[in-house]
Write an enzyme that holds these catalytic residues in place. Sequence first.
Site, PDB file in Angstrom:
ATOM      1  N   PHE A 176       0.856  -1.188   0.000  1.00 48.96           N
ATOM      2  CA  PHE A 176       0.000   0.000   0.000  1.00 48.96           C
ATOM      3  C   PHE A 176       0.896   1.244   0.000  1.00 48.96           C
ATOM      4  O   PHE A 176       1.843   1.325   0.786  1.00 48.96           O
ATOM      5  CB  PHE A 176      -0.881  -0.035   1.248  1.00 48.96           C
ATOM      6  CG  PHE A 176      -1.988   0.967   1.251  1.00 48.96           C
ATOM      7  CD1 PHE A 176      -3.159   0.733   0.554  1.00 48.96           C
ATOM      8  CD2 PHE A 176      -1.864   2.151   1.957  1.00 48.96           C
ATOM      9  CE1 PHE A 176      -4.193   1.660   0.561  1.00 48.96           C
ATOM     10  CE2 PHE A 176      -2.891   3.083   1.970  1.00 48.96           C
ATOM     11  CZ  PHE A 176      -4.056   2.836   1.273  1.00 48.96           C
ATOM     12  N   ASP A 224       2.396  -5.926   7.958  1.00 46.04           N
ATOM     13  CA  ASP A 224       1.191  -5.105   7.962  1.00 46.04           C
ATOM     14  C   ASP A 224       0.001  -6.049   7.762  1.00 46.04           C
ATOM     15  O   ASP A 224      -0.068  -6.765   6.759  1.00 46.04           O
ATOM     16  CB  ASP A 224       1.270  -4.058   6.842  1.00 46.04           C
ATOM     17  CG  ASP A 224       0.138  -3.046   6.930  1.00 46.04           C
ATOM     18  OD1 ASP A 224      -0.973  -3.456   7.352  1.00 46.04           O
ATOM     19  OD2 ASP A 224       0.340  -1.874   6.569  1.00 46.04           O
ATOM     20  N   TYR A 274     -10.698  -0.552  10.970  1.00 46.93           N
ATOM     21  CA  TYR A 274     -11.932  -0.127  10.286  1.00 46.93           C
ATOM     22  C   TYR A 274     -12.245  -1.006   9.082  1.00 46.93           C
ATOM     23  O   TYR A 274     -13.269  -0.841   8.454  1.00 46.93           O
ATOM     24  CB  TYR A 274     -11.848   1.347   9.870  1.00 46.93           C
ATOM     25  CG  TYR A 274     -10.606   1.707   9.104  1.00 46.93           C
ATOM     26  CD1 TYR A 274     -10.499   1.413   7.757  1.00 46.93           C
ATOM     27  CD2 TYR A 274      -9.525   2.311   9.743  1.00 46.93           C
ATOM     28  CE1 TYR A 274      -9.345   1.709   7.058  1.00 46.93           C
ATOM     29  CE2 TYR A 274      -8.364   2.612   9.056  1.00 46.93           C
ATOM     30  CZ  TYR A 274      -8.284   2.302   7.712  1.00 46.93           C
ATOM     31  OH  TYR A 274      -7.129   2.587   7.029  1.00 46.93           O
ATOM     32  N   LYS A 275     -11.339  -1.934   8.737  1.00 41.91           N
ATOM     33  CA  LYS A 275     -11.606  -2.845   7.626  1.00 41.91           C
ATOM     34  C   LYS A 275     -12.341  -4.069   8.188  1.00 41.91           C
ATOM     35  O   LYS A 275     -13.517  -3.973   8.510  1.00 41.91           O
ATOM     36  CB  LYS A 275     -10.295  -3.191   6.914  1.00 41.91           C
ATOM     37  CG  LYS A 275      -9.714  -1.963   6.191  1.00 41.91           C
ATOM     38  CD  LYS A 275      -8.338  -2.169   5.605  1.00 41.91           C
ATOM     39  CE  LYS A 275      -7.876  -0.897   4.888  1.00 41.91           C
ATOM     40  NZ  LYS A 275      -6.419  -0.821   4.743  1.00 41.91           N
ATOM     41  N   ARG A 333     -12.516  -4.600  -7.235  1.00 41.94           N
ATOM     42  CA  ARG A 333     -12.174  -5.329  -6.017  1.00 41.94           C
ATOM     43  C   ARG A 333     -13.450  -5.703  -5.261  1.00 41.94           C
ATOM     44  O   ARG A 333     -14.313  -4.848  -5.032  1.00 41.94           O
ATOM     45  CB  ARG A 333     -11.311  -4.381  -5.192  1.00 41.94           C
ATOM     46  CG  ARG A 333     -10.498  -5.006  -4.124  1.00 41.94           C
ATOM     47  CD  ARG A 333      -9.477  -4.015  -3.580  1.00 41.94           C
ATOM     48  NE  ARG A 333     -10.099  -2.919  -2.842  1.00 41.94           N
ATOM     49  CZ  ARG A 333      -9.555  -2.338  -1.781  1.00 41.94           C
ATOM     50  NH1 ARG A 333      -8.385  -2.736  -1.327  1.00 41.94           N
ATOM     51  NH2 ARG A 333     -10.162  -1.347  -1.165  1.00 41.94           N
TER      52      ARG A 333
HETATM   53  C1  LIG Z   1      -5.798   0.557   4.523  1.00 36.06           C
HETATM   54  C2  LIG Z   1      -4.317   0.541   4.591  1.00 36.06           C
HETATM   55  C3  LIG Z   1      -3.592   1.628   5.118  1.00 36.06           C
HETATM   56  C4  LIG Z   1      -4.293   2.895   5.547  1.00 36.06           C
HETATM   57  O1  LIG Z   1      -3.593   3.598   6.527  1.00 36.06           O
HETATM   58  P1  LIG Z   1      -4.352   4.662   7.431  1.00 36.06           P
HETATM   59  O2  LIG Z   1      -3.270   5.397   8.127  1.00 36.06           O
HETATM   60  O3  LIG Z   1      -5.257   3.906   8.342  1.00 36.06           O
HETATM   61  O4  LIG Z   1      -5.161   5.548   6.543  1.00 36.06           O
HETATM   62  C5  LIG Z   1      -2.210   1.511   5.218  1.00 36.06           C
HETATM   63  N1  LIG Z   1      -1.572   0.390   4.810  1.00 36.06           N
HETATM   64  C6  LIG Z   1      -2.241  -0.661   4.279  1.00 36.06           C
HETATM   65  C7  LIG Z   1      -1.493  -1.882   3.853  1.00 36.06           C
HETATM   66  C8  LIG Z   1      -3.630  -0.613   4.137  1.00 36.06           C
HETATM   67  O5  LIG Z   1      -4.282  -1.622   3.581  1.00 36.06           O
END
Ligand SMILES: *Cc1c(COP(=O)(O)O)cnc(C)c1O
Length: 398
Positions: free
Chosen positions: A114, A185, A210-211, A357
């Site tokens: 990400f 992660d 939140y996911k 997705r």
């Molecule tokens: C959703 C996601 C994020 C989002 O980070 P936030 O700081 O919560 O906005 C970061 N890394 C990964 C791998 C994600 O899937």
Amino acid sequence: MTTDFAATRAMFHLPDGIIYLDGNSLGPLPRTAAARVAQVVEAEWGRMLITGWNKAGWMEQPSRVGNRIATLIGAEAGSVVMGDTLSIKVYQALAAAVEMNPSRRVILSDTGNFPSDLYMAEGLCRTLGDGYTLKTVAPEAVADHIDDTVAVTLLTEVDYRTGRKHDMAALTALAHDKGAITIWDLAHSAGALPVHLAACGADFAVGCTYKYLNSGPGGPAFIYVAPRHADRVRPALSGWLGHEAPFAFDLAYRPGGGIERMRVGTPPVLQMAALEAALDIWDAATIEDVRAACLALTDQFIAGVEAVCPTLTLATPRTHAQRGSQVSFRHAQGYAIMQAMIARGVIGDFRSPDILRFGFTPLFIGADDVARAIAILADVMQNDLWDRPEYKTRARVT
Ligand SMILES: *Cc1c(COP(=O)(O)O)cnc(C)c1O
């Protein structure tokens, strides 16, 4: 299987007529969360005012909730704490990890990670100077690039776009063999599939709630530090609530004991109340059952879509061991196709440049929903229902 998925589905507020295939991006509202937040607002914040920090246990909440997350990710009790956002937790873990491996300068990640994780690593390298670099390689090539230059591996177990899953146990063992520290992660793992941090010997892990953990937009992140490291790591974000004695108001920072030192500032009490209510759902479900049901739903979706939509190309690995709980297809008109799906009540999302997705969360999605989603996708594709100007205008959030 012991989990009653009809019962867990009834625990969510799902708008009528909607098939929600985006719990991988924002989990839906658990029915008890609204009442729990209202109760904390009125009975705790409203009546207790500042005394809530002691009387209502707000100050312990980040480690209390962290322990509940720990059971879902195979972590030791007392090794997980809540707070901030995932991007911040990535930075915190990275800063601590590179300091533990001072003779090396490379942070290794992959091009499927990400972007925020990569941006955080770039920012840290710039701040540190001194030759620190972020090296990104293709996801399939990660193992080949773990060598004795690598200080830290920063890997997201499940790829947010394709759903491809790394082998955490094997890569952690390889990294340790080469003298590297591992950060995992778990954004697309926690609450989606079994994770065994302690058994894998992972050093650090981070994730959001939140996911798949349904804490609502802006819910707090978590960080895991292996107990063998927790009293050694030096927090770069040395905020007062990670201090050994915040209310001594010392001028000098002294890190708190164990995982407490990874706290930074005031925790989001209201959002954490929503998360605590959402976590109650796991009293009625096991992560093993969720994984087994999810693999069945994703197999059904892949087979069904491939049978009726030949122009969509599967981007997700077919092998169970190599995928998470989402299915992605590629198509040059992916954005418009997804907008046409959403207009017909099937909510997934689009990830640039061409990925449709779909997330499958058995806690509230069943085989009937999957069958309907396939039928609607077939209708959209076979009748070119996506080919309308209003489906092609990109919104701010895709
Ligand atoms: C959703 C996601 C994020 C989002 O980070 P936030 O700081 O919560 O906005 C970061 N890394 C990964 C791998 C994600 O899937």
